[in-house]
Design an enzyme around this catalytic site. Structure first.
Site, PDB file in Angstrom:
ATOM      1  CG  HIS A 178      -1.764   1.141   1.443  1.00 60.21           C
ATOM      2  ND1 HIS A 178      -3.148   1.074   1.431  1.00 60.21           N
ATOM      3  CD2 HIS A 178      -1.473   2.450   1.691  1.00 60.21           C
ATOM      4  CE1 HIS A 178      -3.650   2.273   1.653  1.00 60.21           C
ATOM      5  NE2 HIS A 178      -2.651   3.124   1.827  1.00 60.21           N
ATOM      6  CD  GLU A 179       1.629   3.680   3.549  1.00 64.69           C
ATOM      7  OE1 GLU A 179       2.027   4.747   3.043  1.00 64.69           O
ATOM      8  OE2 GLU A 179       0.496   3.543   4.028  1.00 64.69           O
TER       9      GLU A 179
ATOM     10  CG  HIS B  60       0.630   6.123  -0.718  1.00 62.02           C
ATOM     11  ND1 HIS B  60      -0.448   6.725  -1.324  1.00 62.02           N
ATOM     12  CD2 HIS B  60       0.134   5.461   0.366  1.00 62.02           C
ATOM     13  CE1 HIS B  60      -1.556   6.435  -0.634  1.00 62.02           C
ATOM     14  NE2 HIS B  60      -1.224   5.674   0.386  1.00 62.02           N
TER      15      HIS B  60
END
Length: 380
Positions: free
Chosen positions: A67-68, A71
């Protein structure tokens, strides 16, 4: 959110873990191995339940990391440098060195995280269905199904319009687009974050008092973390607003005392040139910046060895020191600064050391701007 310890680097991005991750890791592993899995599939050996719980917790945190990383990848693709990734209680945070250049960039960076979590939720759902069709072990199917549900829940929770969640970034992008004022948009997103945090705290405490269930306290704890994180983000945004347009040279200590790398620790500690002035000093080699040495690190050397150990052996090397130019914006540097003498920032101009910067220097500059600079009084 600062990392308690560093795991390493992935694609050049430092990955760290906050202490709260250990807490949630234990909760997940314990809850699955001693609660959910034995209740759903009784009769297995305790080692099977523990292995399943620990493996599921590890894969869950790998999902958080994905998820990170999403980003970070999108941020880099849009010209925004990434400082590090920190996994913590509410998921994770990709810390950016610079701000997004437009609401559209902010929207893309923030939105990709929940999308990746939703995609992972879908893939785990498909995997659980296929494993069930293949008559795989019920515990394995349950592990994959749990990962599917938690990733979807993570996506939905992160999409809530409150800082520091991804939804708060999306809200900030919208407010920025509507008002044209990034600082005002940040204030709105952080206010929403504090509001959501207090709501969770109140609901959690009410639930605990009425039922005595641990889930109420857990909800209140999540709310408390949200309040703390949103408040910190709002405070930093206010500081960035005060420091807008201020170059590093206006806050740094110019022409600092330096220590040659080959100086012995004994000479460094006994010289009156260094003893009473500062807690950290730039280290030079052949006149060029080479690292940073602190009095604390030098004092850790046993007195019997201090005459044989040189400063270069106890310093923080230049590769691990934050180095900036004197004309760079001070506001962009602020998120990368940390407390502690070993985190001083070296200011270098065309290979020549021209200054050193600490958080106290920044605080002094902010105080001066707030009290004397025209047009800045009352900010924050």
């Amino acid at each position: 959110m600062r990392a308690t310890f560093v795991l390493g680097r992935i694609a050049g991005v430092r990955v760290g873990v906050h202490w709260s991750v250990l807490f949630i890791f234990g909760i997940i592993a314990l809850g699955l191995s001693q609660g959910h899995l034995p209740d759903t599939y009784p009769g297995r050996a305790w080692a099977v339940y523990w292995a399943a719980g620990l493996c599921t917790a590890v894969v869950f945190f790998a999902s958080l990391l994905a998820h990170e990383l999403a980003h970070a990848v999108v941020a880099r693709h849009n010209g925004v440098e990434v400082d590090d990734i920190v996994l913590w209680l509410l998921g994770g945070a990709a810390r950016l060195k610079t701000e997004a250049s437009s609401p559209g960039v902010e929207l893309r960076i923030a939105g990709v995280g929940p999308l990746v979590s939703l995609l992972l939720g879908g893939l785990f759902t498909l995997g659980a269905w296929l494993l069930d069709l293949a008559s795989a072990s019920g515990i394995v199917v349950e592990m994959v199904a749990w990962l599917a549900g938690i990733n979807v829940l993570l996506a939905l929770f992160n999409a809530l319009p409150a800082a520091p969640l991804d939804g708060g970034r999306l809200l900030r992008a919208f407010l920025w687009w509507r008002t044209g004022d990034r600082l005002r948009a940040t204030a709105g997103a952080t206010a929403a974050g504090r509001g959501l945090g207090w709501l969770l705290v109140v609901l959690g405490l009410i639930a605990f008092m009425r039922t005595g269930a641990f889930g109420g306290l857990w909800l209140a704890l999540i709310g408390w973390f949200l309040i703390a994180a949103a408040t910190a983000e709002g405070r930093q945004a206010q500081l960035r607003g005060v420091l807008a347009g201020v170059p590093v040279r206006d806050a740094m200590t110019s022409d600092p005392f330096t220590v040659p790398a080959d100086t012995t620790v004994a000479a460094f500690l006994t010289s009156t040139r260094y003893r009473y002035r500062h807690a950290a000093f730039p280290v030079t080699h052949d006149g060029a910046p080479f690292g940073l040495v602190t009095l604390d690190s030098a004092r850790k050397v046993p007195p019997a060895e201090a005459h044989a150990v040189t400063v270069r052996e106890v310093m923080v090397p230049l590769s691990q020191t934050t180095v900036v130019g004197p004309d760079g914006p001070l506001a962009d540097l602020l998120p990368r600064m940390e407390p502690g003498a070993e985190h001083r920032v070296l200011v270098v101009d065309h290979g020549r050391l021209v200054g050193i910067l600490s958080l106290s220097d920044v605080s002094r500059t902010v105080t001066w701007l707030m009290n004397t600079a025209p047009g800045r009084r009352g900010v924050g």
